[in-house]
Write a protein that holds these residues in place. Sequence first.
Motif, short mmCIF file in Angstrom:
data_model
loop_
_atom_site.label_atom_id
_atom_site.label_comp_id
_atom_site.label_asym_id
_atom_site.label_seq_id
_atom_site.Cartn_x
_atom_site.Cartn_y
_atom_site.Cartn_z
N ALA A 40 0.83 -1.21 0.00
CA ALA A 40 0.00 0.00 0.00
C ALA A 40 0.86 1.25 0.00
O ALA A 40 1.99 1.25 0.48
CB ALA A 40 -0.92 0.00 1.22
N ALA A 41 0.30 2.31 -0.56
CA ALA A 41 0.87 3.65 -0.47
C ALA A 41 -0.17 4.49 0.24
O ALA A 41 -1.35 4.41 -0.05
CB ALA A 41 1.15 4.20 -1.86
N GLY A 42 0.28 5.28 1.17
CA GLY A 42 -0.62 6.07 2.00
C GLY A 42 -0.23 5.87 3.44
O GLY A 42 0.81 5.27 3.74
N GLU A 43 -1.06 6.35 4.33
CA GLU A 43 -0.76 6.22 5.75
C GLU A 43 -1.59 5.08 6.35
O GLU A 43 -2.81 5.11 6.33
CB GLU A 43 -1.09 7.53 6.48
N MET A 52 -6.91 -1.82 11.55
CA MET A 52 -5.89 -1.22 10.70
C MET A 52 -6.59 -0.63 9.47
O MET A 52 -7.45 -1.29 8.87
CB MET A 52 -4.89 -2.31 10.31
N TYR A 53 -6.22 0.60 9.11
CA TYR A 53 -6.86 1.29 7.99
C TYR A 53 -5.83 2.02 7.15
O TYR A 53 -4.81 2.48 7.66
CB TYR A 53 -7.88 2.32 8.51
N LEU A 54 -6.15 2.18 5.86
CA LEU A 54 -5.30 2.96 4.95
C LEU A 54 -5.95 4.31 4.71
O LEU A 54 -7.12 4.39 4.32
CB LEU A 54 -5.14 2.22 3.61
N PHE A 55 -5.19 5.39 4.93
CA PHE A 55 -5.66 6.75 4.72
C PHE A 55 -4.80 7.44 3.67
O PHE A 55 -3.66 7.05 3.42
CB PHE A 55 -5.59 7.55 6.03
N ILE A 63 -3.38 0.66 -3.34
CA ILE A 63 -3.19 -0.69 -2.81
C ILE A 63 -3.08 -1.65 -3.99
O ILE A 63 -3.76 -1.48 -5.01
CB ILE A 63 -4.33 -1.09 -1.84
N GLU A 64 -2.17 -2.61 -3.87
CA GLU A 64 -2.02 -3.63 -4.89
C GLU A 64 -1.81 -4.98 -4.21
O GLU A 64 -1.40 -5.05 -3.05
CB GLU A 64 -0.87 -3.31 -5.85
N ALA A 65 -2.11 -6.03 -4.95
CA ALA A 65 -1.98 -7.39 -4.44
C ALA A 65 -1.11 -8.19 -5.40
O ALA A 65 -1.28 -8.10 -6.62
CB ALA A 65 -3.35 -8.02 -4.29
N ARG A 66 -0.19 -8.96 -4.85
CA ARG A 66 0.72 -9.78 -5.65
C ARG A 66 0.44 -11.25 -5.35
O ARG A 66 0.52 -11.68 -4.19
CB ARG A 66 2.17 -9.44 -5.31
N MET A 97 5.31 1.58 -2.92
CA MET A 97 4.42 0.86 -2.00
C MET A 97 5.24 0.28 -0.86
O MET A 97 6.43 -0.01 -1.02
CB MET A 97 3.72 -0.28 -2.72
N LYS A 98 4.58 0.07 0.26
CA LYS A 98 5.22 -0.62 1.38
C LYS A 98 4.36 -1.83 1.73
O LYS A 98 3.13 -1.81 1.59
CB LYS A 98 5.38 0.31 2.57
N PRO A 99 4.99 -2.91 2.17
CA PRO A 99 4.22 -4.12 2.47
C PRO A 99 3.28 -3.90 3.66
O PRO A 99 3.60 -3.17 4.59
CB PRO A 99 5.29 -5.17 2.80
#
Length: 161
Positions: A40-43, A52-55, A63-66, A97-99
Amino acid sequence: MIPRNIQPYFETTNQTKDGSSDIIKGVLTCCKSHDFEVSAAGEIKHRALSKMYLFLENDKAAIEARCKKCGQVIPVFDSRSDGYEKCGKKTYARIPMKPVRCRKCQSGIFSVGIQYEYPDRQELDELEMPEADRAFTWIWVTLRCSKCRAGYKNFVDCETG
């Protein structure tokens, strides 16, 4: 009506009508599996009770999925180019992105549930909306850890128009 880039990997689990909106729920699937490394990229914010939430961070979140089996990367959502108000507009370069890690067991493997809300198809047709498949007005992404089964409901909860 699912974003074209997601369609090959999206398994619909429920489709309903809510007033003038269409709600489509499903899970990502690749190689007959639901196991994905999520980035994800973001906070990423942590809340009580292991939530846990993405802001947005600097006005963007993604957000991406591998796929754990074949490595296929599936871009799930990018706030800069996806959704009703951004549909058909400029596309952007990939952002770093960060895991994402499970708060309970620190695993990085999740199943990914996605729910889209779309305006009525007639509205999209009348507006001659380019890329109507990406013209959703709301997106929710829920993660479930594949190791300990911890759930992160509405990890992404974003109104797009």
